[in-house]
Write an enzyme that holds these catalytic residues in place. Structure first.
Site, PDB file in Angstrom:
ATOM      1  N   GLY B  36      14.701  20.210  11.006  1.00 13.98           N
ATOM      2  CA  GLY B  36      14.459  20.214  12.443  1.00 13.98           C
ATOM      3  C   GLY B  36      13.073  20.661  12.863  1.00 13.98           C
ATOM      4  N   CYS B 245      33.962  -4.489  23.098  1.00 15.32           N
ATOM      5  CA  CYS B 245      32.918  -5.497  22.886  1.00 15.32           C
ATOM      6  C   CYS B 245      33.515  -6.873  23.193  1.00 15.32           C
ATOM      7  CB  CYS B 245      32.407  -5.443  21.455  1.00 15.32           C
ATOM      8  SG  CYS B 245      31.391  -6.865  20.994  1.00 15.32           S
ATOM      9  N   CYS B 248      33.594  -8.954  19.604  1.00 18.20           N
ATOM     10  CA  CYS B 248      34.386  -8.562  18.434  1.00 18.20           C
ATOM     11  C   CYS B 248      35.529  -7.622  18.796  1.00 18.20           C
ATOM     12  CB  CYS B 248      33.503  -7.915  17.367  1.00 18.20           C
ATOM     13  SG  CYS B 248      33.060  -6.214  17.726  1.00 18.20           S
ATOM     14  N   CYS B 270      28.380  -5.349  21.292  1.00 23.69           N
ATOM     15  CA  CYS B 270      27.847  -4.346  20.366  1.00 23.69           C
ATOM     16  C   CYS B 270      26.323  -4.428  20.325  1.00 23.69           C
ATOM     17  CB  CYS B 270      28.342  -4.605  18.943  1.00 23.69           C
ATOM     18  SG  CYS B 270      30.093  -4.328  18.698  1.00 23.69           S
ATOM     19  N   CYS B 276      28.786  -6.048  14.624  1.00 22.80           N
ATOM     20  CA  CYS B 276      29.552  -7.019  15.402  1.00 22.80           C
ATOM     21  C   CYS B 276      29.866  -8.248  14.536  1.00 22.80           C
ATOM     22  CB  CYS B 276      28.736  -7.430  16.635  1.00 22.80           C
ATOM     23  SG  CYS B 276      29.742  -8.115  17.967  1.00 22.80           S
TER      24      CYS B 276
END
Ligand SMILES: [Zn+2]
Lengths: 194, 297
Positions: B36, B245, B248, B270, B276
């Protein structure tokens, strides 16, 4: 006597770096070295490949007493210079089979720049012997056991002090003649079996 | 061996010179050791504009080897101009194999998304980062933000987020939502939607972040705690979508709104195009989807 450099510098440096990267990302896990260079070097073939892959004129190195004869070789191949003091070195090379270890004597970084610390590259005999250590921290799912042959008796205490300085502190890259094992400052030793 | 040797003869493997790669590699190792924390590095000019992710490209160039398989996504898609150019850049300069399949890639360079498929050990996710400093909007001076990170003084950050709650009833930030890494550094996850934040937590993959213009590299090692900043009375909530979606039928993926015609028709699909496609190939069908054989026409 002069030792040969890496056989294929571009690919060997990349492979060596990736092994070290994986070792630090998965502390305590022995990773096969990416390349070896110079069986005859006192550093050992893996630590020397790391030196030839990560050193250049922008950084300085420190050599422990037992490795002092490697200075000319490292300077010749990398353009890096030996630091006047251990805490002025970006990288330090020690052979734990012969040298004493004092983690506090190296650069620890500063609160604003904890990255300005020494990375120690330590030669050991094997990752199959030594007291089992149980590690925890980033890079480790739960905990991970490892063995490092020939650690000094006060290693766990020194490492505890190092971890207490985190995010300051030094990072360790242990090497045998075929593998690397990382111990970044973020790793804690949660158990040391004796 | 000879194939690889051919590929980099005449110019540098993966474009960057060895000196630059070493400098970036040293920065990456520090970044992994200090999860980080933003490691400064001497960013180089790349043959593409800054907005194209030169930081991510430099990180990828420094880690890539001949046995890697590279995937590049931009907003989740493999086929945008940005993703295609970066992929071609590394095909040409490093001769690496490329893929659109998340599971086949060893290195995935991304702008603005984390793939939907769960990442695996030994995969590396490289983020292109425009603004690495999460405290920049509170404090423009670099010396000051460094001090705040050094002291782990993140109170102001919390105050700012809480002002959102007072004003909007919730935290308004939906992208680049700040996280606390390994209980120490507050980090900007790059402009990924906050929907993706939970995927960073304890991911099996190594996550590397490169900011070219601001010259910073940072990292989240595998299996590392990554917590989105929040409050007890207002816990972090990932974006949820009302509908599946359209193509899909996925109910758990991040959706983009797509205009379908010039009469204002629109659908939600997506953003991860490979996810997808994979689902449609497996026979999943959304309300507006077509079976994959016809859709391929
Ligand atoms: Zn879909």
């Amino acid at each position: 006597m002069s030792l040969a450099g890496l056989q294929n510098p571009v690919l060997d440096q990349q492979a060596t770096f990736r092994a070290v990267m994986q070792a630090l990302a998965e502390p305590g896990h022995a990773v096969p070295a990416g390349a070896v260079a110079g069986e005859a070097s006192p550093l050992g073939p893996v630590a020397r490949a790391i030196a030839l892959s990560l050193l250049d004129f922008e950084v300085q190195f420190h050599l422990s007493p037992s490795l002092a004869s490697a200075e000319g070789d490292l300077t010749f191949h990398t353009g890096s210079r030996r630091a006047a003091r251990p805490d002025e070195a970006e990288f330090a090379f020690l052979d734990l089979r012969h040298d004493a270890l004092d983690l506090a004597s190296f650069a620890q970084g500063t609160p604003e720049y904890p990255d300005r610390s020494t990375t120690l590259v330590l030669r050991v005999e094997s990752f199959a012997e030594g007291n089992p250590l149980t590690l925890a921290g980033p890079g480790i799912p739960g905990s991970r056991k490892c063995r490092i042959a020939g650690l000094p008796v006060d290693f766990a205490a020194q490492w505890g002090a190092n971890a207490a300085r985190s995010p300051l502190g030094v990072d360790l890259i242990f090497t045998t003649s075929e593998a690397v094992l990382g111990l970044p400052r973020s790793t804690r030793i949660i158990e040391e079996a004796r | 061996m000879s194939r690889t040797a051919e590929n980099y003869r005449g110019y540098n493997f993966a474009y960057l010179d060895e000196q630059t790669k070493r400098m970036i590699r040293r920065a990456i190792l520090k970044a992994i050791a200090i999860p980080g924390y933003q490691v400064p590095f001497a960013s180089r000019e790349m043959p593409m504009p800054y907005g194209w992710g030169t930081g991510g490209v430099q990180v990828t160039a420094a880690i890539l080897g001949p046995s890697d398989v590279l995937k590049v996504i931009d907003q989740g898609a493999d086929d945008t101009t940005n993703a295609v150019s970066i992929r071609q850049f590394f095909e040409k300069t490093a001769g690496v194999e490329t893929t659109t399949e998340t599971g086949k890639a060893s290195v995935i360079q991304t702008r603005h998304r984390i793939p939907e498929a769960k990442l695996q050990a030994n995969q590396v996710l490289v983020y292109q980062v425009p603004i690495p400093e999460p405290l920049r909007f509170l404090e423009p001076r670099e010396t000051e933000t460094r001090t705040l990170h050094a002291l782990a003084e993140y109170g102001l950050m919390h105050v700012r987020l809480y002002e959102d709650i007072a004003q909007h009833g919730h935290i308004a930030k939906t992208y680049a939502y700040p996280v606390l890494v390994a209980d120490r550094y507050v980090m900007d996850p790059s402009p990924i939607p906050k929907f993706d934040n939970p995927k960073m937590h304890e991911s099996a993959a190594l996550q590397l972040f490169g900011a070219g213009r601001e010259k910073r590299i940072y990292a989240v090692p595998p299996h590392t705690k990554v917590v989105s900043l929040d409050f007890e009375d207002h816990p972090f909530e990932a974006t949820k979508f009302e509908q599946p979606c359209a193509l899909c039928g996925a109910k758990d993926s991040y959706l983009d709104e797509v205009i379908t015609d010039d009469r204002g028709g629109r659908m939600f699909v997506c953003s991860d195009t490979h996810h997808c496609e994979t689902r449609r190939c497996e026979g999943h069908l959304g309300p507006l989807g077509m079976p994959v054989t016809e859709a391929a026409e």
